[in-house]
Design an enzyme around this catalytic site. Structure first.
Site, PDB file in Angstrom:
ATOM      1  N   CYS A 157      13.178  67.619  17.509  1.00  0.00           N
ATOM      2  CA  CYS A 157      12.016  68.375  17.036  1.00  0.00           C
ATOM      3  C   CYS A 157      11.016  68.565  18.168  1.00  0.00           C
ATOM      4  O   CYS A 157       9.952  69.132  17.952  1.00  0.00           O
ATOM      5  CB  CYS A 157      11.358  67.650  15.875  1.00  0.00           C
ATOM      6  SG  CYS A 157      10.602  66.074  16.352  1.00  0.00           S
ATOM      7  N   CYS A 175       8.785  64.105  20.975  1.00  0.00           N
ATOM      8  CA  CYS A 175       8.503  63.216  22.112  1.00  0.00           C
ATOM      9  C   CYS A 175       7.782  63.976  23.218  1.00  0.00           C
ATOM     10  O   CYS A 175       6.860  63.450  23.851  1.00  0.00           O
ATOM     11  CB  CYS A 175       9.799  62.584  22.616  1.00  0.00           C
ATOM     12  SG  CYS A 175      10.504  61.407  21.446  1.00  0.00           S
ATOM     13  N   CYS A 195      16.191  60.071  18.678  1.00  0.00           N
ATOM     14  CA  CYS A 195      17.309  61.019  18.636  1.00  0.00           C
ATOM     15  C   CYS A 195      18.201  60.864  19.860  1.00  0.00           C
ATOM     16  O   CYS A 195      19.426  60.911  19.766  1.00  0.00           O
ATOM     17  CB  CYS A 195      16.790  62.452  18.519  1.00  0.00           C
ATOM     18  SG  CYS A 195      15.953  62.765  16.959  1.00  0.00           S
ATOM     19  N   CYS A 210       9.988  57.221  17.191  1.00  0.00           N
ATOM     20  CA  CYS A 210       9.920  58.584  16.685  1.00  0.00           C
ATOM     21  C   CYS A 210       8.464  58.946  16.430  1.00  0.00           C
ATOM     22  O   CYS A 210       8.003  58.816  15.314  1.00  0.00           O
ATOM     23  CB  CYS A 210      10.752  58.699  15.411  1.00  0.00           C
ATOM     24  SG  CYS A 210      10.912  60.375  14.789  1.00  0.00           S
ATOM     25  N   HIS A 256       5.772  43.016  13.180  1.00  0.00           N
ATOM     26  CA  HIS A 256       5.273  41.923  12.340  1.00  0.00           C
ATOM     27  C   HIS A 256       4.675  40.797  13.186  1.00  0.00           C
ATOM     28  O   HIS A 256       3.692  40.178  12.785  1.00  0.00           O
ATOM     29  CB  HIS A 256       6.477  41.424  11.542  1.00  0.00           C
ATOM     30  CG  HIS A 256       6.178  40.468  10.446  1.00  0.00           C
ATOM     31  ND1 HIS A 256       5.474  40.806   9.319  1.00  0.00           N
ATOM     32  CD2 HIS A 256       6.538  39.162  10.299  1.00  0.00           C
ATOM     33  CE1 HIS A 256       5.405  39.755   8.509  1.00  0.00           C
ATOM     34  NE2 HIS A 256       6.042  38.747   9.085  1.00  0.00           N
ATOM     35  N   CYS A 260       1.123  41.963  14.020  1.00  0.00           N
ATOM     36  CA  CYS A 260       0.370  42.733  13.026  1.00  0.00           C
ATOM     37  C   CYS A 260      -0.904  42.000  12.598  1.00  0.00           C
ATOM     38  O   CYS A 260      -0.863  40.810  12.273  1.00  0.00           O
ATOM     39  CB  CYS A 260       1.256  42.976  11.804  1.00  0.00           C
ATOM     40  SG  CYS A 260       0.415  43.942  10.535  1.00  0.00           S
ATOM     41  N   CYS A 300      -1.227  42.601   3.073  1.00  0.00           N
ATOM     42  CA  CYS A 300       0.051  42.971   3.705  1.00  0.00           C
ATOM     43  C   CYS A 300       0.785  44.050   2.895  1.00  0.00           C
ATOM     44  O   CYS A 300       0.824  44.016   1.664  1.00  0.00           O
ATOM     45  CB  CYS A 300       0.916  41.717   3.800  1.00  0.00           C
ATOM     46  SG  CYS A 300       2.623  42.052   4.242  1.00  0.00           S
ATOM     47  N   CYS A 339       7.068  48.072   4.024  1.00  0.00           N
ATOM     48  CA  CYS A 339       6.805  47.907   5.462  1.00  0.00           C
ATOM     49  C   CYS A 339       8.026  47.312   6.160  1.00  0.00           C
ATOM     50  O   CYS A 339       8.553  46.281   5.756  1.00  0.00           O
ATOM     51  CB  CYS A 339       5.590  47.015   5.695  1.00  0.00           C
ATOM     52  SG  CYS A 339       5.188  46.896   7.440  1.00  0.00           S
ATOM     53  N   CYS A 383       3.698  48.692  18.768  1.00  0.00           N
ATOM     54  CA  CYS A 383       2.652  49.560  18.202  1.00  0.00           C
ATOM     55  C   CYS A 383       1.334  48.852  17.914  1.00  0.00           C
ATOM     56  O   CYS A 383       0.270  49.427  18.165  1.00  0.00           O
ATOM     57  CB  CYS A 383       3.171  50.264  16.952  1.00  0.00           C
ATOM     58  SG  CYS A 383       4.652  51.222  17.273  1.00  0.00           S
ATOM     59  N   CYS A 425       0.077  52.946  12.645  1.00  0.00           N
ATOM     60  CA  CYS A 425       0.478  53.176  11.252  1.00  0.00           C
ATOM     61  C   CYS A 425      -0.125  52.178  10.277  1.00  0.00           C
ATOM     62  O   CYS A 425      -0.790  52.555   9.309  1.00  0.00           O
ATOM     63  CB  CYS A 425       2.005  53.157  11.145  1.00  0.00           C
ATOM     64  SG  CYS A 425       2.797  54.368  12.221  1.00  0.00           S
ATOM     65  N   CYS A 438       4.748  50.374   8.121  1.00  0.00           N
ATOM     66  CA  CYS A 438       5.643  50.767   9.216  1.00  0.00           C
ATOM     67  C   CYS A 438       6.968  51.174   8.585  1.00  0.00           C
ATOM     68  O   CYS A 438       7.532  50.417   7.789  1.00  0.00           O
ATOM     69  CB  CYS A 438       5.838  49.581  10.164  1.00  0.00           C
ATOM     70  SG  CYS A 438       7.200  49.808  11.337  1.00  0.00           S
ATOM     71  N   CYS A 459      10.396  53.271  12.705  1.00  0.00           N
ATOM     72  CA  CYS A 459      10.981  54.333  13.524  1.00  0.00           C
ATOM     73  C   CYS A 459      11.441  53.849  14.894  1.00  0.00           C
ATOM     74  O   CYS A 459      12.076  54.602  15.612  1.00  0.00           O
ATOM     75  CB  CYS A 459      10.007  55.505  13.661  1.00  0.00           C
ATOM     76  SG  CYS A 459       8.682  55.227  14.858  1.00  0.00           S
TER      77      CYS A 459
HETATM   78  S1  SF4 Z   1       1.946  44.911   6.991  1.00  0.00           S
HETATM   79 FE1  SF4 Z   1       4.118  44.886   7.654  1.00  0.00          FE
HETATM   80  S2  SF4 Z   1       4.078  44.220   9.799  1.00  0.00           S
HETATM   81 FE2  SF4 Z   1       2.076  43.730   8.895  1.00  0.00          FE
HETATM   82  S3  SF4 Z   1       2.278  41.599   8.177  1.00  0.00           S
HETATM   83 FE3  SF4 Z   1       2.815  42.904   6.433  1.00  0.00          FE
HETATM   84  S4  SF4 Z   1       5.084  43.141   6.566  1.00  0.00           S
HETATM   85 FE4  SF4 Z   1       4.354  42.368   8.547  1.00  0.00          FE
HETATM   86  S1  SF4 Z   2       6.641  53.533  11.926  1.00  0.00           S
HETATM   87 FE1  SF4 Z   2       6.485  51.445  12.820  1.00  0.00          FE
HETATM   88  S2  SF4 Z   2       7.613  51.583  14.783  1.00  0.00           S
HETATM   89 FE2  SF4 Z   2       7.156  53.685  14.123  1.00  0.00          FE
HETATM   90  S3  SF4 Z   2       5.209  54.226  15.127  1.00  0.00           S
HETATM   91 FE3  SF4 Z   2       4.680  53.400  13.075  1.00  0.00          FE
HETATM   92  S4  SF4 Z   2       4.327  51.205  13.414  1.00  0.00           S
HETATM   93 FE4  SF4 Z   2       5.427  51.983  15.220  1.00  0.00          FE
END
Ligand code: SF4
Ligand code: SF4
Length: 395
Positions: free
Chosen positions: A66, A69, A164, A202, A244, A247, A272, A278, A287, A299, A306, A309
């Site tokens: 697409c 990137c 990709c 992605c 995780h 996070c 969470c 997630c 990220c 995200c 999440c 990706c």
């Molecule tokens: S939101 Fe997702 S990455 Fe963050 S603590 Fe919860 S399960 Fe883990």
């Molecule tokens: S979906 Fe997960 S791995 Fe992808 S950009 Fe968001 S936080 Fe990062």
């Protein structure tokens, strides 16, 4: 950069980047690369030295994609140091943003190929399209796979940017009639041994590419990066920890404090997002640290789970994106892994309430007392899942 008589620092200043900003950037890059602060001058020297000694030839080609990137890299909101580092690459052709079209674009690629055999970095964005003998994607009147093979054989090394290019990404998603696959899988099938650095995501994050470019400058060649790659060809410093692990909602996970539905009191409290699908526990990427949009947010910080990706075959493995995996370790597959087809995944979106119960059960029974990596594949959880086959999102 010595460019029309302009020094590196003058060029930085012309683009609104102070020497202080540059050194700060070098400091954060050193951290990404796992170096101590004592190495910051070495990072700065590597960038300056590369700027003084000439541009590294690179060819950027697009398979099935697409172009997200390319957009991720091109849409920086202001000239920053990362842009300038990427300027150290001499890229004669970039299909998404180049001025040249048609035969002129092809001539630019061919001229650089001939002049830099064995020296250039081949950057591939997008999936390798193998369907119909490679005719599901034709470039300049011939199958893309022919262009890829020709350029890959003569490259010093290859960087596969984005999911990709790494494993087929969206393009490869079931049922994949166009035969999309990843660069390293395709080249292995053709016995082409040029090393491939995989940067799944992605899209890919510009700062991830920047870190790799600087690492290569410090090492003195992309091929020297190979020992720093994991078994999937990813730089360990970029893909060594899960989302995780870093996070900011992790404390709530540990305490069993979960969001069961959007708009709820729990969501307002920033609990969470695991019950909402997630995939942070399965996804190795930076990220939470690197963040997005000039480090504005990412995200989970913006309120969305999440969707993983950065993991392999993520579209097939992680759909439905709001469904919870039965096992936290699920979804981590190798490049050749077939993953889980969508037809085998339970319908998770409508099962949020049940998912919440499961997660709450985890919270009561296991979370909060769970060690590093939040490994939920405990016997207690497996037993619970076995007894409640229908009460789950995800697989
Ligand atoms: S939101 Fe997702 S990455 Fe963050 S603590 Fe919860 S399960 Fe883990
Ligand atoms: S979906 Fe997960 S791995 Fe992808 S950009 Fe968001 S936080 Fe990062």
């Amino acid at each position: 950069m010595t460019n029309a008589g302009i020094s590196f620092y003058e060029k930085l200043e012309k683009r609104g980047v102070s020497r202080r900003d540059f050194l700060k950037f070098c400091g954060s890059t050193a951290t990404v690369l796992g170096l101590s602060s004592a190495m910051v001058p070495s990072v700065a020297a590597a960038v300056e030295g590369a700027a003084e000694s000439g541009l590294t030839p690179a060819l950027w080609i697009n398979g099935g994609s697409c172009t997200g990137c390319s957009e991720s890299i091109a849409q920086a909101t202001y000239p920053n140091v990362a842009d300038i580092v990427l300027d150290l690459l001499s890229i004669p052709s970039q299909e998404t943003i180049q001025m040249a079209t048609g035969e002129y674009a092809e001539q630019a690629i061919e001229a650089s190929h001939e002049a830099n055999k064995g020296k250039y970095i081949l950057i591939v964005e997008g999936a390798v399209m193998t369907g119909l003998g490679g005719n599901t994607l034709r470039v300049a009147g011939k199958p893309f796979i022919e262009e890829l093979k020709t350029l890959a054989k003569d490259a010093a090394a290859i960087v596969a940017v984005g999911s990709c290019a790494v494993d087929g990404g969206w393009v490869r998603a079931h049922p994949n009639p166009a035969g999309g696959t990843g660069v390293s899988q395709y080249l292995a099938s053709e016995s082409i041994a040029t090393p491939v650095v995989n940067l799944p995501g992605c899209p890919v994050n510009p700062e991830e590419i920047t870190a790799v470019v600087i690492d290569v400058l410090m090492l003195g060649g992309l091929e020297k990066l190979v020992p720093k790659l994991d078994k999937y060809g990813r730089p360990k410093y970029l893909y060594g920890q899960t989302i995780h692990d870093n996070c900011p909602r992790r404390g709530h996970f540990e305490n069993g404090e979960f969001v069961y539905e959007f708009g709820s009191e729990e969501e307002a409290k920033g609990y969470c997002l695991y019950p909402l699908g997630c995939k942070g526990p399965q996804t190795k990427r930076r990220c939470p640290i690197t963040r997005w949009n000039d480090q504005t947010s990412w995200c989970v910080e913006s309120g969305g789970p999440c969707i993983g990706c950065g993991s392999f075959n993520w579209v097939d493995n992680n759909a439905p994106f709001r469904g919870r995996y039965r096992r936290v370790g699920q979804g981590v597959f190798g490049l050749q892994g077939g993953g889980v087809e969508p037809t085998k995944l339970a319908a998770g979106i409508g099962a949020v309430a049940a998912v919440g119960l499961i997660a709450h059960g985890f919270g009561m029974k296991a979370a909060g007392r769970i060690g590093k990596n939040a490994h939920l594949e405990t016997e207690t959880v497996k037993e619970w899942d076995a007894k409640h086959q229908k009460k789950q999102g995800g697989a």
